[in-house]
Every structure is written in C-alpha cells, then in structure tokens.
Design a protein around this motif. Sequence first.
Motif, PDB file in Angstrom:
ATOM      1  N   ARG A  24       0.830  -1.212   0.000  1.00  0.00           N
ATOM      2  CA  ARG A  24       0.000   0.000   0.000  1.00  0.00           C
ATOM      3  C   ARG A  24       0.857   1.250   0.000  1.00  0.00           C
ATOM      4  O   ARG A  24       1.805   1.368   0.759  1.00  0.00           O
ATOM      5  N   GLU A  37      -7.111  14.458   1.285  1.00  0.00           N
ATOM      6  CA  GLU A  37      -7.573  15.592   2.109  1.00  0.00           C
ATOM      7  C   GLU A  37      -7.277  16.910   1.397  1.00  0.00           C
ATOM      8  O   GLU A  37      -7.475  17.965   1.991  1.00  0.00           O
ATOM      9  N   GLY A  38      -6.763  16.819   0.188  1.00  0.00           N
ATOM     10  CA  GLY A  38      -6.363  18.033  -0.513  1.00  0.00           C
ATOM     11  C   GLY A  38      -7.529  18.756  -1.153  1.00  0.00           C
ATOM     12  O   GLY A  38      -7.718  18.710  -2.378  1.00  0.00           O
ATOM     13  N   ARG A  96       9.844   4.417   0.527  1.00  0.00           N
ATOM     14  CA  ARG A  96       8.973   4.661   1.676  1.00  0.00           C
ATOM     15  C   ARG A  96       9.648   5.607   2.679  1.00  0.00           C
ATOM     16  O   ARG A  96      10.797   5.395   3.036  1.00  0.00           O
ATOM     17  N   LYS A 129      -5.572  12.051  -9.707  1.00  0.00           N
ATOM     18  CA  LYS A 129      -6.179  10.699  -9.603  1.00  0.00           C
ATOM     19  C   LYS A 129      -7.486  10.617 -10.396  1.00  0.00           C
ATOM     20  O   LYS A 129      -7.950   9.554 -10.788  1.00  0.00           O
ATOM     21  N   ALA A 175       0.396   5.704  -1.186  1.00  0.00           N
ATOM     22  CA  ALA A 175      -0.535   6.702  -1.714  1.00  0.00           C
ATOM     23  C   ALA A 175      -0.301   6.819  -3.216  1.00  0.00           C
ATOM     24  O   ALA A 175       0.640   7.485  -3.660  1.00  0.00           O
ATOM     25  N   LYS A 234      -0.279   7.900  -6.789  1.00  0.00           N
ATOM     26  CA  LYS A 234      -0.434   9.230  -7.397  1.00  0.00           C
ATOM     27  C   LYS A 234      -1.103   9.174  -8.765  1.00  0.00           C
ATOM     28  O   LYS A 234      -1.808  10.099  -9.158  1.00  0.00           O
ATOM     29  N   GLY A 245      -5.753  17.821  -4.324  1.00  0.00           N
ATOM     30  CA  GLY A 245      -5.264  16.514  -3.870  1.00  0.00           C
ATOM     31  C   GLY A 245      -5.761  15.365  -4.732  1.00  0.00           C
ATOM     32  O   GLY A 245      -5.147  14.300  -4.795  1.00  0.00           O
ATOM     33  N   ARG A 285       9.519   6.733   6.398  1.00  0.00           N
ATOM     34  CA  ARG A 285       8.938   6.456   7.709  1.00  0.00           C
ATOM     35  C   ARG A 285       9.951   6.734   8.809  1.00  0.00           C
ATOM     36  O   ARG A 285      11.156   6.519   8.607  1.00  0.00           O
ATOM     37  N   PRO A 329      -5.574   8.147  -0.168  1.00  0.00           N
ATOM     38  CA  PRO A 329      -6.474   8.959   0.654  1.00  0.00           C
ATOM     39  C   PRO A 329      -6.317  10.422   0.236  1.00  0.00           C
ATOM     40  O   PRO A 329      -5.226  10.825  -0.153  1.00  0.00           O
TER      41      PRO A 329
HETATM   42  C1  LIG Z   1      -5.724  11.575   5.599  1.00  0.00           C
HETATM   43  C2  LIG Z   1      -4.768  11.649   4.459  1.00  0.00           C
HETATM   44  C3  LIG Z   1      -4.936  12.580   3.467  1.00  0.00           C
HETATM   45  C4  LIG Z   1      -4.092  12.621   2.355  1.00  0.00           C
HETATM   46  N1  LIG Z   1      -4.345  13.490   1.329  1.00  0.00           N
HETATM   47  C5  LIG Z   1      -3.638  13.375   0.178  1.00  0.00           C
HETATM   48  C6  LIG Z   1      -4.003  14.118  -0.975  1.00  0.00           C
HETATM   49  O1  LIG Z   1      -4.920  14.934  -0.957  1.00  0.00           O
HETATM   50  N2  LIG Z   1      -3.316  13.911  -2.126  1.00  0.00           N
HETATM   51  C7  LIG Z   1      -2.270  13.020  -2.191  1.00  0.00           C
HETATM   52  O2  LIG Z   1      -1.692  12.849  -3.258  1.00  0.00           O
HETATM   53  N3  LIG Z   1      -1.898  12.292  -1.105  1.00  0.00           N
HETATM   54  C8  LIG Z   1      -2.564  12.440   0.061  1.00  0.00           C
HETATM   55  N4  LIG Z   1      -2.228  11.680   1.157  1.00  0.00           N
HETATM   56  C9  LIG Z   1      -1.118  10.725   1.042  1.00  0.00           C
HETATM   57  C10 LIG Z   1       0.052  11.012   1.974  1.00  0.00           C
HETATM   58  O3  LIG Z   1       0.801  12.086   1.506  1.00  0.00           O
HETATM   59  C11 LIG Z   1       0.868   9.727   2.113  1.00  0.00           C
HETATM   60  O4  LIG Z   1       0.054   8.738   2.699  1.00  0.00           O
HETATM   61  C12 LIG Z   1       2.129   9.889   2.929  1.00  0.00           C
HETATM   62  O5  LIG Z   1       3.018  10.759   2.282  1.00  0.00           O
HETATM   63  C13 LIG Z   1       2.826   8.560   3.171  1.00  0.00           C
HETATM   64  O6  LIG Z   1       3.106   7.924   1.942  1.00  0.00           O
HETATM   65  P1  LIG Z   1       2.558   6.482   1.586  1.00  0.00           P
HETATM   66  O7  LIG Z   1       1.079   6.480   1.893  1.00  0.00           O
HETATM   67  O8  LIG Z   1       2.828   6.309   0.133  1.00  0.00           O
HETATM   68  O9  LIG Z   1       3.299   5.522   2.437  1.00  0.00           O
HETATM   69  C14 LIG Z   1      -3.016  11.693   2.290  1.00  0.00           C
HETATM   70  C15 LIG Z   1      -2.839  10.762   3.324  1.00  0.00           C
HETATM   71  C16 LIG Z   1      -3.702  10.721   4.379  1.00  0.00           C
HETATM   72  C17 LIG Z   1      -3.525   9.660   5.430  1.00  0.00           C
END
Ligand SMILES: Cc1cc2nc3c(=O)[nH]c(=O)nc-3n(C[C@H](O)[C@H](O)[C@H](O)COP(=O)(O)O)c2cc1C
Length: 220
Positions: A15, A167-168, A207, A75, A17, A19, A71, A209, A165
Amino acid sequence: MTMTKEEILKAHHFRHATKEFDPSKTISDDDFEFILETGRLSPSSFSSEPWRFVVVQNEELRNKIKNISYGAASKLPEASHFVIILSRTAMDMRYDSAYQKEQQSKAVPKERLTRHLEIYEEFQRNDFKLLDHERFLIDWGIKQTYIPLANMMTAAAQIGIDSCPIEGFDIEKMNTLLNEEGLLEDGHFTISVMIAFGYRKKDPGPRIRLPFEDVVKWVK
Ligand SMILES: Cc1cc2nc3c(=O)[nH]c(=O)nc-3n(C[C@H](O)[C@H](O)[C@H](O)COP(=O)(O)O)c2cc1C
C-alpha cells in the motif's frame, strides 16, 4: 481465521498513496463490494457509525470534484473507483440527537439505555468537552471515519488494489458542491475525506517512515 504476519506486512508494504492510476484497469464489482464491506464493519466510538460512503462513478461529478480538489486532481478521472467519505454533523453527533439515541438503543439493552445515555452525555460534555463547540462534535465524527478509511485501504492492498487517501481540498467549497448535488441530506452530513481506488501506473518511490524506536515507546 488466521493470516500469516508475512502476508499482512506484505500488504502494508504494497500500500502506498498512489499518485497515478492505470485508466485501462477496473476493479471488479465483487472486489469493490468487499472493500466497502470492510469499511462498513469498522468500529466507532459509542457505535456512532457517523459515516456514509458515496461512490462517485459519474464523470460530470468527478470533473467538478477535480476542479476544486488539488489533492484529487491527478487521480481523477483515472481512478477505477472514487469514494467520498461523509460524516454526520453536530446535529446527529450529539448524545441526545434522534440518530444517536437510535444507535444507542441498538447497542445496549433497553433497561440500561437511560443510564447509558447519561454516560454518553458525561463523555461528550465533560470528558472530551465535545459540546463546547459545534466543530468539536463534527471533528469527533470525522475522526471515526478515518477508521474505515484505513480499513478500506488495507483491505484493498490485501487483494492487490491500490488507493490514495485525499484531504487536498477546501472543506467549504466541497460541502457547497456536495450540497448542490443533494448528497448532504439537509446538513446532516459533511465531507470528511476522499479515497481513490484502482491500479498503479508505475511503482512508488522509496517509503519515508520514522524509525521504529522513534515511534514506539515501551513503559515497563
Ligand atoms: C488523511 C490523508 C490525506 C491525504 N491526502 C492526500 C491528498 O490529498 N493527495 C495526495 O496525493 N496524497 C494524500 N495523502 C497521502 C500522503 O501524503 C501519504 O500517505 C504519505 O506521504 C505517506 O506515503 P505512503 O502512503 O505512500 O506511504 C493523504 C494521506 C492521508 C492519510
């Protein structure tokens, strides 16, 4: 029911995020229902279940969302499935609202309901001070919705499906749009967070972290 730790950790490593999604790949109905079901089964404080999952497959609405969500821009429209998680507003989150009374009556036996509602009031009024401001109640509901958010992303990863996810976005603009679309049920719901699902176009970067020792503290 057991899964191996290796399998579970593999899903968490898989998993990320995502893009950009591959527009040629679509999640099957069966897989997507499975993902939604893990959201539905999620726990919530006082069984409040403040969430609603709106699956947006309509191109016109996806475009409108894209225009006001930086955000989600990369996507949409390519994600196979796009979910808006709504959360109930203060009018449904108060301990004495019709919705919460109904939820509590399902969660506790009849003879304990009156006492239970007193405890619920005490929790909201004094313990968590949720009644001091409308926004506190709204945010408490929204907090709960991040549990299905996480569960759905993890469940998706466990069956090889990617997600992001989101939130943007500007909450006010998003609520105005969703209200115009008739999705907020006369102010009973607000936007919480969104998720795009699909299949990755390319492999993710490294990653980032914090080290294990920095995030875990043992008190013995
Ligand atoms: C609640 C939440 C909101 C997020 N909003 C966005 C977003 O709007 N656009 C985006 O590209 N990534 C978004 N992310 C992704 C985070 O930037 C990403 O989870 C974080 O950098 C860690 O990377 P990974 O999930 O690839 O491990 C969001 C993550 C979370 C948990």
